[in-house]
Design an enzyme around this catalytic site. Structure first.
Site, PDB file in Angstrom:
ATOM      1  N   GLU A 178       0.881  -1.189   0.093  1.00  0.00           N
ATOM      2  CA  GLU A 178       0.082  -0.052  -0.119  1.00  0.00           C
ATOM      3  C   GLU A 178       1.031   1.343  -0.023  1.00  0.00           C
ATOM      4  O   GLU A 178       1.600   1.494   0.717  1.00  0.00           O
ATOM      5  CB  GLU A 178      -0.916  -0.109   1.351  1.00  0.00           C
ATOM      6  N   ASP A 236      -0.696  -1.378   6.195  1.00  0.00           N
ATOM      7  CA  ASP A 236      -0.638  -1.143   7.563  1.00  0.00           C
ATOM      8  C   ASP A 236      -1.496  -1.723   8.644  1.00  0.00           C
ATOM      9  O   ASP A 236      -2.698  -2.385   8.074  1.00  0.00           O
ATOM     10  CB  ASP A 236      -0.929   0.610   7.738  1.00  0.00           C
ATOM     11  N   ASP A 286      -3.536  -0.677  10.523  1.00  0.00           N
ATOM     12  CA  ASP A 286      -4.716   0.311  11.130  1.00  0.00           C
ATOM     13  C   ASP A 286      -6.005  -0.080  10.168  1.00  0.00           C
ATOM     14  O   ASP A 286      -6.100  -1.029   9.371  1.00  0.00           O
ATOM     15  CB  ASP A 286      -4.129   1.912  10.745  1.00  0.00           C
ATOM     16  N   ASP A 288      -7.321   1.723   7.874  1.00  0.00           N
ATOM     17  CA  ASP A 288      -7.262   1.789   6.484  1.00  0.00           C
ATOM     18  C   ASP A 288      -6.492   0.836   5.912  1.00  0.00           C
ATOM     19  O   ASP A 288      -6.878   0.154   4.675  1.00  0.00           O
ATOM     20  CB  ASP A 288      -6.212   2.995   6.140  1.00  0.00           C
TER      21      ASP A 288
END
Ligand code: 0RA
Length: 690
Positions: free
Chosen positions: A483, A556, A558, A560
């Site tokens: 990403e 990640d 998180d 997102d």
């Protein structure tokens, strides 16, 4: 006269009937006529029972054959075969319901391992069986193979039999240590029992008045209690609530108004469950559509009778893009491999909708016809057929082979779907315009795919953003899908260029669950993915051509990052499923925490790892790593990419169907079901939300 002389030469029985009532073995063994010619009015039970007492070897030989080869009758002696016993008894009660005589079927799992099935049908006839005198009909049903509810023909009110595989309750008797039967008929309760695989125990006799119903009328119906034989079912006698519930729910959908109750005495906390759908197949369609957004509220429905066969169909459309929403049944059995009924429906649906669209001018004469898949996009349909002698074919015996059913379903659909379209112009319009959009999407997708194929196969086929590995051997090659461009840069520095390729993906890729195929193929991120993997897409996907055998998603930890992982997994699942099935898809696990120990940095992958470390080093301070961007190349290499030190999570598709549901719910239109699902399945979702 002996009990149950089931000879092939009984007078008055047509040949076909004899075959249905006797086992093949018996036809060979028994040459002599023995059934009395007592076809007059029912003899009294007492008279019949006098003879009943005599042991009958021949009937027991039939049941013995079942005990010798149970698999031939119930498929297996494992859990599936065990549950088959319940289906067999319940199917007889369903037959009563189909004949219009039974409203409620109660199944009770007894604390001692037995099962009780209570129905409020007419009760198994207790009089002497005309063809089997001096046996009573009830004794015949319980001891003669294939006798079930099939004798009696038209007179008994049975047009078609739901009898699952037609083996009958006698098979249950043969495979049980004990069977008790209670029959309430004409105000009187009768009882009989069997032991040790069908040996007569207590012969059929009257035990008194039937108990009264709430409305004061005497109860009618049959109760069968059976205790499966542990020497036959060696894997154990454990009935599974979920299996029973799923089947009863399906049967309740297929038999409008018929109520199924499941009670479980094995466990005090288990609550009774009831299934009853007055809307029948329409409710079934509504149920299947409940996680989707409906294209319109209406649910279409029609039935048609043929000679000895009948069909019932319910259908509706949702706004989704899936075209595999047809579910079919034959005599209540799920025909997952399809067959003649599905074929008839599909072809008639395509023909009818095209004719309608042309007649309305939605399709011009010069326009290309709508393809079946265009019309089936977003369709949910249930096809239920009933017929006398279903032929089950295919690998799992779940494909209906009766050719006559195809013409019945075709005729029904041609006529009645046309009528329905005429009578529902708004719904018809919405459906046709959805199909036309699907057609445009399909044609655009085909062109886009050709372009993708050209560029993917051409010499300059690899995407510019790909930093490929040197090895051309897929077995040793990995690709990291990373990403963001900056993380992509770090990954490039951290990789082993011989075996590790990096493909940076910008932002969020398209949600393929909600996008039409043509948009999927125009999305630049998706095109570079397809090109990099080199194995095509959709139906043409060929896992043998995959350029890497590890596809590693790196995003990640998180929210997102997790969204992007789910989007990518949806894409792989929908468009490159064999890749997931082959176990080639992985999720990288960058660490969540770091701490400093002396001069070196220690990475800890998750909370348990941190807690374990803290237990040993109570003074340690932990930093939470926010994103891949915070790590330098060395860190990323050690923690996430180097095969020696990293942890990868392999993505598996436990059951394609379950995963499909999860993806539909997680990625589909319906926000409410998505929320509910996530709340109810927090643990399961974690495997997607990694
Ligand atoms: C044969 C004929 C009739 C009903 C049944 C069998 C029957 C069998 C089972 C097994 C479980 N529950 C059942 N209920 C009924 C027709 C009865 C008549 O004509 O009165």
């Amino acid at each position: 006269m002996e009990f149950g002389c089931v000879s092939g030469t009984s007078r008055g029985l047509p040949a076909a009937r004899i075959r249905a009532l006797t086992t093949p073995e018996k036809e060979v063994e028994n040459g002599a006529a023995s059934a009395a010619d007592s076809t007059g009015p029912d003899k009294s039970i007492a008279a019949a029972s006098a003879d009943y007492g005599a042991e009958n070897i021949q009937v027991l030989e039939g049941l013995e054959a079942v005990r010798k080869r149970p698999g031939m009758y119930i498929g297996s002696t494992g859990p599936i075969g065990l549950h088959h016993l319940v289906w067999e008894v319940v199917d007889n009660a369903v037959d009563e319901a189909m004949a219009g005589h039974c409203d409620v079927i109660l199944v009770r799992l007894l604390a001692d391992g037995g099962v009780e099935v209570v129905d409020d049908g007419r009760g198994i006839p207790t009089g002497v069986h005309p063809k089997y005198a001096p046996l009573t009909a009830a004794e015949v049903v319980l001891t003669v193979l294939h006798a079930g509810g099939k004798f009696g023909g038209e007179a008994s009110g049975y047009k078609v039999s739901g009898g699952l595989h037609g083996v009958g309750v006698s098979v249950v008797n043969a495979l049980s240590t004990r069977v008790e039967v209670e029959i309430d008929r004409k105000g009187t309760r009768h009882f009989m029992s069997f032991k040790d695989g069908g040996q007569p125990d207590v012969s059929l006799h009257e035990v008194g008045d039937s108990p009264l119903n709430e409305d004061g009328t005497p109860r009618r119906g049959t109760t069968v209690r059976f205790w499966p034989d542990p020497t036959i079912f060696k894997e154990g006698i454990v009935f599974t609530r979920k299996t029973l519930m799923e089947r009863f729910q399906t049967m309740a959908f297929l038999n409008a108004g018929l109520e199924f109750r499941l009670a479980d005495d094995r466990n005090e906390d288990a609550e009774d469950v009831t299934f009853r759908y007055d809307g029948g197949l329409k409710d079934f369609v509504r149920h299947l559509n409940s996680a989707k957004e409906e294209l319109f509220d209406e649910i279409g429905h029609f039935t048609e009778q043929g000679e000895g066969e009948e069909v019932e169909i319910a259908f509706s459309w949702n706004t989704g893009f899936q075209s595999d929403g047809i579910h079919s049944f034959a005599n209540g059995i799920s025909t997952t491999e399809g067959g003649m009924h599905e074929e008839g429906f599909r072809s008639a649906l395509t023909r009818t909708v095209n004719a309608y669209a042309k007649a309305r001018g939605s399709l011009k004469e010069k326009d290309e016809n709508l393809a079946g898949e265009d019309i089936r996009e977003g369709l949910t349909a249930i096809i239920s057929v009933r017929l006398g002698e279903p032929q089950f074919e295919g690998q799992t015996k779940s494909k209906l082979g009766n050719v006559s059913v195809r013409s019945l379903v075709t005729k029904a659909t041609n006529e009645k779907l046309t009528e329905w379209l005429e009578e529902h112009p708004n719904e018809a319009k919405a459906m046709v315009s959805k199909a036309i959009q699907a057609q445009r999407g399909r044609i655009a997708a085909m062109k886009a795919r050709q372009t993708v194929r050209k560029s993917a196969l051409g010499g300059a086929g690899l995407p510019g953003k790909l930093a490929d590995c040197q090895s051309k051997n897929p077995h040793e090659s990995e690709i990291f899908i990373v990403e963001g461009n900056s993380a992509g840069g770090t990954a490039k520095d951290a990789r082993d260029p011989y075996s590790q390729a990096i493909l940076p993906i910008r932002g969020k890729i398209l949600n393929v669950e909600r996008a039409r195929p043509d948009r999927i193929f125009k999305n630049t991120e998706i095109i570079s993915l397809i090109q990099a993997l080199g194995a095509g897409i959709g139906e043409e996907f060929d896992v043998e051509k995959a350029r890497y055998h590890k596809i590693i998603l790196l995003a990640d930890a998180d929210v997102d990052g997790s969204h992007i992982r789910t989007l990518l997994l949806t894409f792989f699942f929908r468009q490159m499923r064999p890749l997931v099935e082959a176990g080639y898809v992985y999720v990288a696990q960058p660490p969540l925490y770091s701490t400093v120990a002396g001069k070196s940095k220690v990475y800890l992958k998750d909370d348990p790892a941190r807690d374990a470390y803290r237990a040993e080093h109570p003074k340690a301070d932990f930093a939470r790593l926010k994103g891949l961007g915070e790590m330098d190349a060395d860190e990323l290499q050690v923690t996430t990419m180097d095969a020696e030190s990293r942890t990868l999570l392999q993505v598996t598709v436990e059951t394609a169907v379950k995963a499909d549901e999860i993806f539909a719910i997680l990625m589909g239109e319906d926000v409410e079901s998505r929320k509910a699902f996530i709340q109810n399945n927090a643990d399961d979702v974690r495997f997607l939300d990694i």
